[in-house]
Scaffold this motif. Structure first.
Motif, PDB file in Angstrom:
ATOM      1  N   LEU A   1       5.768   5.534 -19.209  1.00 33.70           N
ATOM      2  CA  LEU A   1       6.657   4.419 -18.905  1.00 33.70           C
ATOM      3  C   LEU A   1       6.586   4.060 -17.425  1.00 33.70           C
ATOM      4  O   LEU A   1       6.647   2.879 -17.055  1.00 33.70           O
ATOM      5  CB  LEU A   1       8.087   4.786 -19.306  1.00 33.70           C
ATOM      6  N   GLY A   2       6.435   5.092 -16.576  1.00 34.66           N
ATOM      7  CA  GLY A   2       6.336   4.836 -15.146  1.00 34.66           C
ATOM      8  C   GLY A   2       5.110   4.019 -14.772  1.00 34.66           C
ATOM      9  O   GLY A   2       5.133   3.250 -13.793  1.00 34.66           O
ATOM     10  N   ILE A   3       4.018   4.165 -15.524  1.00 33.77           N
ATOM     11  CA  ILE A   3       2.827   3.351 -15.251  1.00 33.77           C
ATOM     12  C   ILE A   3       3.152   1.879 -15.424  1.00 33.77           C
ATOM     13  O   ILE A   3       2.723   1.027 -14.631  1.00 33.77           O
ATOM     14  CB  ILE A   3       1.675   3.777 -16.180  1.00 33.77           C
ATOM     15  N   GLY A   4       3.917   1.559 -16.472  1.00 37.08           N
ATOM     16  CA  GLY A   4       4.267   0.162 -16.706  1.00 37.08           C
ATOM     17  C   GLY A   4       5.316  -0.354 -15.754  1.00 37.08           C
ATOM     18  O   GLY A   4       5.199  -1.469 -15.225  1.00 37.08           O
ATOM     19  N   LEU A   5       6.352   0.453 -15.480  1.00 39.13           N
ATOM     20  CA  LEU A   5       7.443  -0.015 -14.627  1.00 39.13           C
ATOM     21  C   LEU A   5       7.046  -0.081 -13.153  1.00 39.13           C
ATOM     22  O   LEU A   5       7.545  -0.923 -12.417  1.00 39.13           O
ATOM     23  CB  LEU A   5       8.658   0.901 -14.789  1.00 39.13           C
ATOM     24  N   SER A   6       6.174   0.819 -12.720  1.00 40.01           N
ATOM     25  CA  SER A   6       5.767   0.820 -11.312  1.00 40.01           C
ATOM     26  C   SER A   6       4.701  -0.214 -11.001  1.00 40.01           C
ATOM     27  O   SER A   6       4.413  -0.466  -9.832  1.00 40.01           O
ATOM     28  CB  SER A   6       5.255   2.209 -10.926  1.00 40.01           C
ATOM     29  N   GLY A   7       4.104  -0.804 -12.025  1.00 38.82           N
ATOM     30  CA  GLY A   7       3.081  -1.812 -11.801  1.00 38.82           C
ATOM     31  C   GLY A   7       1.673  -1.263 -11.715  1.00 38.82           C
ATOM     32  O   GLY A   7       0.725  -2.032 -11.507  1.00 38.82           O
ATOM     33  N   LEU A   8       1.490   0.058 -11.887  1.00 36.85           N
ATOM     34  CA  LEU A   8       0.143   0.615 -11.844  1.00 36.85           C
ATOM     35  C   LEU A   8      -0.713   0.091 -12.994  1.00 36.85           C
ATOM     36  O   LEU A   8      -1.922  -0.130 -12.834  1.00 36.85           O
ATOM     37  CB  LEU A   8       0.207   2.144 -11.893  1.00 36.85           C
ATOM     38  N   GLY A   9      -0.090  -0.101 -14.159  1.00 40.62           N
ATOM     39  CA  GLY A   9      -0.839  -0.666 -15.281  1.00 40.62           C
ATOM     40  C   GLY A   9      -1.286  -2.083 -15.014  1.00 40.62           C
ATOM     41  O   GLY A   9      -2.405  -2.474 -15.364  1.00 40.62           O
ATOM     42  N   LEU A  10      -0.400  -2.872 -14.398  1.00 45.76           N
ATOM     43  CA  LEU A  10      -0.757  -4.252 -14.063  1.00 45.76           C
ATOM     44  C   LEU A  10      -1.879  -4.287 -13.030  1.00 45.76           C
ATOM     45  O   LEU A  10      -2.797  -5.107 -13.120  1.00 45.76           O
ATOM     46  CB  LEU A  10       0.476  -4.977 -13.531  1.00 45.76           C
ATOM     47  N   LEU A  11      -1.823  -3.390 -12.054  1.00 50.55           N
ATOM     48  CA  LEU A  11      -2.807  -3.394 -10.977  1.00 50.55           C
ATOM     49  C   LEU A  11      -4.159  -2.853 -11.423  1.00 50.55           C
ATOM     50  O   LEU A  11      -5.207  -3.442 -11.109  1.00 50.55           O
ATOM     51  CB  LEU A  11      -2.273  -2.564  -9.802  1.00 50.55           C
ATOM     52  N   LEU A  12      -4.145  -1.744 -12.166  1.00 49.72           N
ATOM     53  CA  LEU A  12      -5.391  -1.047 -12.458  1.00 49.72           C
ATOM     54  C   LEU A  12      -5.984  -1.371 -13.820  1.00 49.72           C
ATOM     55  O   LEU A  12      -7.210  -1.341 -13.984  1.00 49.72           O
ATOM     56  CB  LEU A  12      -5.159   0.472 -12.364  1.00 49.72           C
ATOM     57  N   LEU A  13      -5.134  -1.662 -14.799  1.00 50.30           N
ATOM     58  CA  LEU A  13      -5.619  -1.753 -16.174  1.00 50.30           C
ATOM     59  C   LEU A  13      -5.666  -3.169 -16.731  1.00 50.30           C
ATOM     60  O   LEU A  13      -6.445  -3.431 -17.652  1.00 50.30           O
ATOM     61  CB  LEU A  13      -4.737  -0.884 -17.085  1.00 50.30           C
TER      62      LEU A  13
ATOM     63  N   SER B   1       1.813   6.259  -7.269  1.00 49.66           N
ATOM     64  CA  SER B   1       0.697   7.009  -7.850  1.00 49.66           C
ATOM     65  C   SER B   1       0.955   8.507  -7.796  1.00 49.66           C
ATOM     66  O   SER B   1       0.686   9.234  -8.763  1.00 49.66           O
ATOM     67  CB  SER B   1      -0.600   6.672  -7.113  1.00 49.66           C
ATOM     68  N   MET B   2       1.497   8.985  -6.683  1.00 43.79           N
ATOM     69  CA  MET B   2       1.778  10.413  -6.563  1.00 43.79           C
ATOM     70  C   MET B   2       2.853  10.853  -7.550  1.00 43.79           C
ATOM     71  O   MET B   2       2.740  11.919  -8.179  1.00 43.79           O
ATOM     72  CB  MET B   2       2.210  10.732  -5.125  1.00 43.79           C
ATOM     73  N   ILE B   3       3.886  10.047  -7.697  1.00 49.86           N
ATOM     74  CA  ILE B   3       4.960  10.413  -8.624  1.00 49.86           C
ATOM     75  C   ILE B   3       4.450  10.440 -10.059  1.00 49.86           C
ATOM     76  O   ILE B   3       4.707  11.402 -10.815  1.00 49.86           O
ATOM     77  CB  ILE B   3       6.138   9.429  -8.480  1.00 49.86           C
ATOM     78  N   VAL B   4       3.711   9.410 -10.468  1.00 42.42           N
ATOM     79  CA  VAL B   4       3.210   9.346 -11.843  1.00 42.42           C
ATOM     80  C   VAL B   4       2.227  10.481 -12.109  1.00 42.42           C
ATOM     81  O   VAL B   4       2.267  11.132 -13.164  1.00 42.42           O
ATOM     82  CB  VAL B   4       2.555   7.977 -12.108  1.00 42.42           C
ATOM     83  N   ALA B   5       1.323  10.753 -11.146  1.00 39.06           N
ATOM     84  CA  ALA B   5       0.370  11.854 -11.333  1.00 39.06           C
ATOM     85  C   ALA B   5       1.099  13.192 -11.454  1.00 39.06           C
ATOM     86  O   ALA B   5       0.742  14.036 -12.292  1.00 39.06           O
ATOM     87  CB  ALA B   5      -0.615  11.886 -10.165  1.00 39.06           C
TER      88      ALA B   5
ATOM     89  N   GLY C   1       0.812  -1.218   0.000  1.00 40.82           N
ATOM     90  CA  GLY C   1       0.000   0.000   0.000  1.00 40.82           C
ATOM     91  C   GLY C   1       0.838   1.257   0.000  1.00 40.82           C
ATOM     92  O   GLY C   1       0.539   2.234  -0.698  1.00 40.82           O
ATOM     93  N   ARG C   2       1.934   1.245   0.769  1.00 45.07           N
ATOM     94  CA  ARG C   2       2.816   2.407   0.813  1.00 45.07           C
ATOM     95  C   ARG C   2       3.458   2.656  -0.550  1.00 45.07           C
ATOM     96  O   ARG C   2       3.515   3.792  -1.030  1.00 45.07           O
ATOM     97  CB  ARG C   2       3.879   2.171   1.875  1.00 45.07           C
ATOM     98  N   SER C   3       3.943   1.610  -1.190  1.00 46.70           N
ATOM     99  CA  SER C   3       4.566   1.758  -2.517  1.00 46.70           C
ATOM    100  C   SER C   3       3.557   2.226  -3.555  1.00 46.70           C
ATOM    101  O   SER C   3       3.888   3.016  -4.449  1.00 46.70           O
ATOM    102  CB  SER C   3       5.190   0.431  -2.947  1.00 46.70           C
ATOM    103  N   LEU C   4       2.315   1.744  -3.422  1.00 42.27           N
ATOM    104  CA  LEU C   4       1.279   2.147  -4.374  1.00 42.27           C
ATOM    105  C   LEU C   4       0.994   3.638  -4.268  1.00 42.27           C
ATOM    106  O   LEU C   4       0.869   4.337  -5.288  1.00 42.27           O
ATOM    107  CB  LEU C   4       0.006   1.343  -4.120  1.00 42.27           C
ATOM    108  N   ILE C   5       0.903   4.145  -3.060  1.00 43.46           N
ATOM    109  CA  ILE C   5       0.628   5.573  -2.865  1.00 43.46           C
ATOM    110  C   ILE C   5       1.766   6.422  -3.428  1.00 43.46           C
ATOM    111  O   ILE C   5       1.546   7.408  -4.146  1.00 43.46           O
ATOM    112  CB  ILE C   5       0.406   5.867  -1.365  1.00 43.46           C
ATOM    113  N   ILE C   6       3.012   6.046  -3.116  1.00 45.79           N
ATOM    114  CA  ILE C   6       4.164   6.819  -3.595  1.00 45.79           C
ATOM    115  C   ILE C   6       4.235   6.796  -5.120  1.00 45.79           C
ATOM    116  O   ILE C   6       4.445   7.836  -5.768  1.00 45.79           O
ATOM    117  CB  ILE C   6       5.457   6.272  -2.970  1.00 45.79           C
TER     118      ILE C   6
END
Length: 694
Positions: free
Chosen positions: A261-273, A223-227, A216-221
Motif C-alpha cells: 500500500l505504501g508503494i501506491g500512497l507514496s507515489g513510488l508506483g506512479l514514478l517507477l512503474l 524508498s527507505m521506509i518501503v524497503a 528527491g528528499r521525499s523519494l529517498i525517505i
C-alpha cells in the motif's frame, strides 16, 4: 465459568489499570473526533503569488484556497465551472469530502500573479512554476487555466495514473505538470477529477529548485521506509512459516501488505512503474488496501485468540477477511469505489468490535501483555477510524486526518514489532527449553533401552534353566502318569513362548526401529487356532470358545507373535464380556488374504472407544474394575502390521464386538492343501464305492 475465573484471578490493581487505560483511549478517541470535526471557514477567495527570484525557495500549498463541486451527471464543462459563482462551491479543508464516488469532482483555485519585489535579474529557470497534485492514485485529472481578465482559457493538460505516460511527462512521486509563463494578472485553475478511489485532493505550486530538492528528499525517505517494511514483513512471514507461529505469520503478512500500500500512497508506483504499465499503480494501491484490511483483522483475531472465546465468531471474522482480500480483484475496475464506499464504512464497526473484544479479553485475563496490546490497538484504531471516516466522506478532511493515519500506522507497526520481538524471544526460550527436554528424553530413552536389553538378558537365563529343568524332570519321571507329563509339556511350551517373546520385545533392534524381528514359518491356520483354543481351555478360564474354519488355509507367520495377538483379543473378550461365548473362525478369499474373526456377544463398545481402542495405553469407558494397561490391542495391531496385515473392529446393532485379522496367505501351500484334500476325498469316494460293490 469464565466470569468466575476472571473474578477469582483479577487483582484490584489490574482491574483499575484496565479501567484507566480504557478511559484514556476513549478520551483520546473523543477529543480527536472533536478536533477532526471542527470546521474553519477562514479561507481566502484567492491567493496572491509573487514571481520567485533566482535560487529562491518557493513552495505554496493551495488547499486553503481550493473549492469543490460535485457533478453527479458529468454534464458540467470547464466554462461552467469558470463562470459559476463561488457560493456554489465548498472549501476542501475542514469539510467532509465526497469519499468513494462515481461522480466527477470539480476543484477551483483562484490565483493572482504579482510582479517580483526583488530587483535581481529574473531568468526563465527561476520563474518556471510546477503544479503538483496528490494523492498519486487519482485516475484522471483534467486541468485548465482560465484568464479571468481576458475571459478565455490559455492552457490545458491531462494527468492521472490511468492516463498513458508520455515521454515529455515529468517523472515525480505525484502528478506534476509545468505551468505556462503567467504574466501578472488574475487566473483561475480548474481541475476535473475522476477516480475509483477516495476523492481526496491536494495541490501545491513549486519552482524548479524546490521540486528537485524536496522531491528527491521525499523519494529517498519513502524508498527507505518501503524497503524496510518489505524486509521486516518478509522476515516475520518466513519466520512464522518456519516455526509455525500464526501470530508472527499474520504480522509479517500485514507489514508486507502495508508496504505494498505504501508503494501506491507514496507515489513510488506512479514514478517507477506507471511507464511500464499504466494501471499498475491502481492495482498495487487497491491490492495493498484490501490485503492490509484482511491481514490486520486476522492478526488481531489471532492475538486475542478469538477462537477460544467463540468458534462461530472467529469463523465470521475469517469470512470477513476472505471477502476483504477478494476485493483486490476490483482494484482496476470502477467497482472498487463501491468497495470503498460500503465495505470500508462497515470496517469502522469491525475496528470498534476488535477493540471491544480486546477489552473483554483483558477483563478475563488481566495480564500485562494484554494491556500493552490494548494501547497498541486502541490508539491506531482511533486514527484508522478517523482516517477511514474521512475517506468515505463521514469525517471532514483536515490537516489532522491527513497526518494522523501515517503517524499512527508507524506507531502501530513499531509497537507490534516490539510485541513480535518479545514473542520471538519467548519462542526462542521455549525452543531452547524444548531442546533441553528432548535431549533429556533421549538420554532417558537410551538408559531405558540399555535397562531393557539387560533385563532381557537376565530373563533368558532363568527361562533356559526352567526349560532344561522341565526336560530333565520329564526324563526322570518316566511313566509317572499322563497328567504330570502334560503339565511338564505345558511348562516347557510356555517357557519357550516366553523366551520367544523376550527375544522379540526386549531387544535393542526392536526398541530402536519400532519393528519386530519375525521368525516366519508355514502354518496351517485352522490347526494353529485349534491349538490356541485348546491351550486356553486347558488353563481353566471357563470361556466358551467355538472354532470353525477352512482347513486348507496356510500362512507364513511368526507363531509366537501371532498367538500373542490372538490371545490378547480373546482375553479382552473374556474380561469385558465374561459370561458371553466367543467364536473364532478362519477362511481365505480370492484377494490373497486370510481372515480370522473373533466374535464375542458382550455389550460392545461405543464409537469413541472403537476409534481409539488400538492406541497405546487407551482404556475404554467401561474398563473400570478390570485389570490391564491398555496395550493388548495396540500390540496386536503392531504385530499384524509387521506381518503386512491389519486389524479392523466393528460393533453389531445388538452389541457384541467383532475383531477381524487380515493376513497374506501362502498361496502355494494353500493350493497344495486344497489339491491334497480333493485327492483324498476322491480316493475315499472310490474306496467306498468299491467296498459297496463288493
Amino acid at each position: 465459568m469464565a466470569s468466575n475465573r476472571a473474578a477469582r484471578f483479577c487483582p484490584a490493581s489490574a482491574i483499575a489499570a484496565m479501567r484507566q487505560a480504557f478511559f484514556i483511549v476513549v478520551s483520546i478517541w473523543a477529543i480527536l473526533f472533536v478536533i477532526a470535526g471542527t470546521t474553519a471557514h477562514a479561507h481566502g477567495a484567492h491567493v496572491r503569488i509573487t514571481q520567485p527570484s533566482n535560487n529562491s525557495f518557493f513552495d505554496l500549498p493551495l488547499d486553503e484556497y481550493t473549492f469543490r463541486l460535485a457533478d453527479p451527471d458529468h454534464k458540467l464543462t470547464f466554462r461552467d465551472i469558470a463562470t459559476r459563482p463561488l457560493d456554489d462551491f465548498e472549501p476542501i479543508m475542514n469539510t467532509a469530502g465526497p469519499g468513494y464516488t462515481h461522480d466527477s469532482i470539480w476543484y477551483r483555485t483562484d490565483i493572482e500573479i504579482e510582479e517580483p519585489a526583488s530587483k535581481d535579474p529574473v531568468t526563465d529557470q527561476s520563474m518556471r512554476l510546477f503544479l503538483e497534485i496528490s494523492p498519486p492514485y487519482l485516475d484522471r485529472i483534467n486541468i485548465a487555466i482560465f484568464d479571468v481578465d481576458g475571459g478565455k482559457f490559455i492552457w490545458r493538460d491531462e494527468l492521472g495514473d490511468n492516463v498513458d505516460f508520455k515521454p515529455d511527462n515529468i517523472k515525480n512521486r505525484n502528478h506534476t505538470t509545468r505551468l505556462p509563463h503567467l504574466a501578472p494578472g488574475h487566473y483561475r485553475i480548474l481541475f476535473r477529477v475522476e477516480t475509483t478511489s477516495s476523492s481526496s485532493f491536494s495541490s501545491r505550486l513549486r519552482n524548479d529548485s524546490t521540486l528537485m530538492t524536496m522531491g528527491g528528499r521525499s523519494l529517498i525517505i519513502s524508498s527507505m521506509i518501503v524497503a524496510s517494511l518489505f524486509v521486516i514483513g518478509g522476515v516475520y512471514l518466513i519466520g512464522g512459516l518456519l516455526i509455525r507461529d500464526v501470530s508472527l505469520f499474520w504480522y509479517g503478512a500485514y507489514v508486507l501488505s502495508f508496504a505494498m500500500l505504501g508503494i501506491g500512497l507514496s507515489g513510488l508506483g506512479l514514478l517507477l512503474l506507471q511507464p511500464i504499465w499504466t494501471p499498475i499503480n491502481d492495482l498495487i494501491t487497491g491490492t495493498g488496501s484490501a490485503f492490509s484490511v484482511a491481514t490486520s483483522v486476522m492478526l488481531w483475531v489471532t492475538i486475542i485468540d478469538l477462537k477460544q472465546i467463540s468458534r462461530r465468531i472467529y469463523q465470521g471474522y475469517c469470512f470477513y477477511c476472505v471477502i476483504a482480500a477478494s476485493m483486490a480483484l476490483t482494484a482496476c475496475t470502477p467497482y472498487y469505489a463501491d468497495f470503498g464506499r460500503y465495505f470500508l464504512t462497515f470496517h469502522l464497526l469491525v475496528l470498534v468490535s476488535m477493540f471491544c473484544w480486546l477489552v473483554y479479553r483483558f477483563w478475563q485475563n488481566p495480564r500485562g501483555i494484554y494491556l500493552f496490546y490494548l494501547l497498541t490497538l486502541g490508539i491506531p484504531s482511533i486514527a484508522a477510524t478517523i482516517y477511514v471516516a474521512s475517506l468515505v466522506g463521514i469525517a471532514p478532511n483536515s490537516r489532522l486526518t491527513q497526518t494522523i493515519y501515517p503517524l499512527s500506522t508507524m506507531f502501530h507497526l513499531v509497537m507490534m514489532g516490539i510485541a513480535m520481538a518479545y514473542r520471538t524471544r519467548y519462542l526462542e526460550k521455549a525452543r531452547a527449553a524444548a531442546q533441553g527436554r528432548r535431549h533429556r528424553t533421549r538420554q532417558l530413552a537410551e538408559e531405558q533401552r540399555e535397562f531393557i536389553t539387560m533385563l532381557g538378558h537376565e530373563f533368558r537365563t532363568p527361562l533356559a534353566i526352567i526349560q532344561r529343568s522341565a526336560e530333565l524332570i520329564s526324563l526322570h519321571l518316566g511313566e509317572a502318569g499322563e497328567g504330570i507329563g502334560d503339565r511338564m509339556a505345558r511348562i516347557r511350551n510356555h517357557a519357550g513362548q516366553l523366551s520367544g517373546l523376550v527375544d522379540v520385545f526386549l531387544t535393542k533392534d526392536t526398541l530402536d526401529r519400532g519393528a519386530f524381528n519375525l521368525n516366519r514359518q508355514q502354518i496351517n491356520l485352522l490347526e494353529f487356532l485349534s491349538n490356541i483354543v485348546d491351550s486356553i481351555d486347558q488353563e481353566g478360564n471357563q470361556t466358551d470358545i467355538s472354532l470353525h474354519g477352512d482347513a486348507d488355509t496356510a500362512i507364513n507367520a511368526d507363531t509366537t507373535l501371532l498367538k500373542l495377538a490372538i490371545v490378547n483379543v480373546i482375553e479382552n473378550a473374556r474380561k469385558y464380556a465374561p459370561s458371553s461365548p466367543v467364536s473364532v473362525d478362519c477362511n481365505h478369499r480370492g484377494d490373497g488374504f486370510a481372515y480370522i474373526r473373533v466374535v464375542d456377544h458382550g455389550p460392545g463398545m461405543n464409537e469413541e472407544d472403537l476409534a481409539q481402542v488400538s492406541m497405546a495405553f487407551y482404556r475404554g469407558k467401561t474398563s473400570d474394575g478390570t485389570r490391564g494397561v491398555g496395550l493388548g490391542l495396540h500390540i496386536a495391531n503392531r504385530i499384524l502390521e509387521a506381518h503386512n496385515g491389519s486389524i479392523t473392529m466393528s460393533v453389531g446393532e445388538k452389541g457384541g464386538t467383532t475383531v477381524v485379522f487380515k493376513l497374506p496367505i501362502d498361496r502355494d501351500a494353500t493350493i497344495h492343501n486344497i489339491r491334497h484334500r480333493n485327492t483324498h476325498r476322491i480316493m475315499s469316494t472310490r474306496v467306498a464305492r468299491r467296498a459297496g460293490a463288493e
